[in-house]
Design a protein around this motif. Structure first.
Motif, PDB file in Angstrom:
ATOM      1  N   ASP A  95      37.548  44.670  36.101  1.00  0.00           N
ATOM      2  CA  ASP A  95      37.655  44.129  37.460  1.00  0.00           C
ATOM      3  C   ASP A  95      37.222  45.205  38.448  1.00  0.00           C
ATOM      4  OD1 ASP A  95      38.454  43.249  39.973  1.00  0.00           O
ATOM      5  OD2 ASP A  95      40.256  42.263  39.230  1.00  0.00           O
ATOM      6  N   GLY A  96      36.063  44.988  39.080  1.00  0.00           N
ATOM      7  CA  GLY A  96      35.531  45.983  40.003  1.00  0.00           C
ATOM      8  C   GLY A  96      36.468  46.285  41.151  1.00  0.00           C
ATOM      9  N   ARG A  97      37.095  45.246  41.721  1.00  0.00           N
ATOM     10  CA  ARG A  97      38.014  45.469  42.837  1.00  0.00           C
ATOM     11  C   ARG A  97      39.249  46.226  42.388  1.00  0.00           C
ATOM     12  NH1 ARG A  97      37.966  39.777  46.320  1.00  0.00           N
ATOM     13  NH2 ARG A  97      35.740  39.865  46.912  1.00  0.00           N
ATOM     14  N   ALA A  98      39.716  45.914  41.186  1.00  0.00           N
ATOM     15  CA  ALA A  98      40.881  46.634  40.665  1.00  0.00           C
ATOM     16  C   ALA A  98      40.544  48.099  40.430  1.00  0.00           C
ATOM     17  CB  ALA A  98      41.359  45.987  39.358  1.00  0.00           C
ATOM     18  N   ALA A  99      39.322  48.358  39.987  1.00  0.00           N
ATOM     19  CA  ALA A  99      38.907  49.744  39.787  1.00  0.00           C
ATOM     20  C   ALA A  99      38.895  50.505  41.105  1.00  0.00           C
ATOM     21  CB  ALA A  99      37.531  49.787  39.134  1.00  0.00           C
ATOM     22  N   LEU A 100      38.470  49.833  42.176  1.00  0.00           N
ATOM     23  CA  LEU A 100      38.482  50.471  43.493  1.00  0.00           C
ATOM     24  C   LEU A 100      39.907  50.738  43.955  1.00  0.00           C
ATOM     25  CD1 LEU A 100      35.664  48.488  45.328  1.00  0.00           C
ATOM     26  CD2 LEU A 100      35.570  50.840  44.490  1.00  0.00           C
ATOM     27  N   ARG A 101      40.803  49.813  43.658  1.00  0.00           N
ATOM     28  CA  ARG A 101      42.212  50.026  44.022  1.00  0.00           C
ATOM     29  C   ARG A 101      42.793  51.207  43.240  1.00  0.00           C
ATOM     30  NH1 ARG A 101      42.283  44.291  43.888  1.00  0.00           N
ATOM     31  NH2 ARG A 101      43.223  44.281  41.808  1.00  0.00           N
TER      32      ARG A 101
END
Length: 221
Positions: A95-101
């Motif tokens: 999950d790209g957004r989770a990686a950013l988080r």
């Protein structure tokens, strides 16, 4: 420093120091306790983290894939307690957004004066060469207001190859380079890429690896 981290350094760390006697250079480049920094290293083996923890006198925070935090059964329970006890930050690589988080989760650690280890290639090198760095490392340093310290590791691919069940004896060297400042240098995406490339060049200088100006192919790490 988490208790389990202390226990790991005392047990596994002692075994690595006695069994492999890693050569460590440049520890004077690490900030004193209370000074935050990102440790950006090349990635050759899963043994990289163990030797980095063993060789660094301060606590180092890592990311760990989220599966380690939510596994089931006795093995899942053990993994969950180990990574949590080590102070690891969970990251969902699918999950790209989770990686950013997950990147954002490291900001308080850095601002509080902690050290966070990053492997800017994003995965282990498939062939021992050094690949293009991803820019998330530089964005993190900018947002946290900390420098990036390049780290070069040699020999870990021979100690624990991908297909090995047990570690092998081979010389290991870790080199810490001078801090690379990030604050006040970033005015746009081009600057982020420039600093990232500067860090990769510093890592390459420490390791002597051949540099590949493209991203490493995805693989299980």
């Amino acid at each position: 420093m988490p208790l389990l981290y202390d226990v790991t350094k005392l047990t596994v760390g002692t075994a690595l120091r006695v069994g492999w006697r890693p050569r460590v250079e440049g520890l004077e480049h690490l900030p004193r306790p209370g000074g935050g920094a990102i440790l950006a290293g090349n990635h050759l083996s899963v043994a990289d983290e163990l030797f980095l923890v063993t060789s660094t006198p301060r606590h180092v925070t890592f990311w760990a894939k989220v599966e380690y935090f939510n596994g089931r059964g006795p093995g899942g329970w053990l993994n969950r307690h180990i990574v949590a006890g080590m102070g690891a930050i969970p990251v969902d690589r699918a999950d790209g957004r989770a990686a950013l988080r997950a990147l954002d989760a490291a900001i308080p650690v850095l601002r509080a004066g902690g050290l966070v280890a990053v492997y800017p290639e994003g995965t282990r090198s498939p062939d021992g060469r050094l690949y293009r760095g991803r820019v998330g490392m530089t964005r993190l340093a900018r947002d946290a207001g900390v420098p990036i310290i390049p780290v070069g590791v040699l020999g870990t691919a021979e100690v624990l190859p991908v297909d090995a069940r047990l570690p092998r004896r081979h010389p290991v060297t870790l080199r810490f380079g001078p801090p690379i400042p990030v604050a006040d240098r970033i005015n746009g995406p081009r600057d982020i890429r420039t600093v990232t490339d500067e860090v990769m060049a510093a890592i390459q200088k420490l390791t002597g690896q051949e540099y590949v100006p493209r991203y490493a192919p995805a693989r299980e790490s």
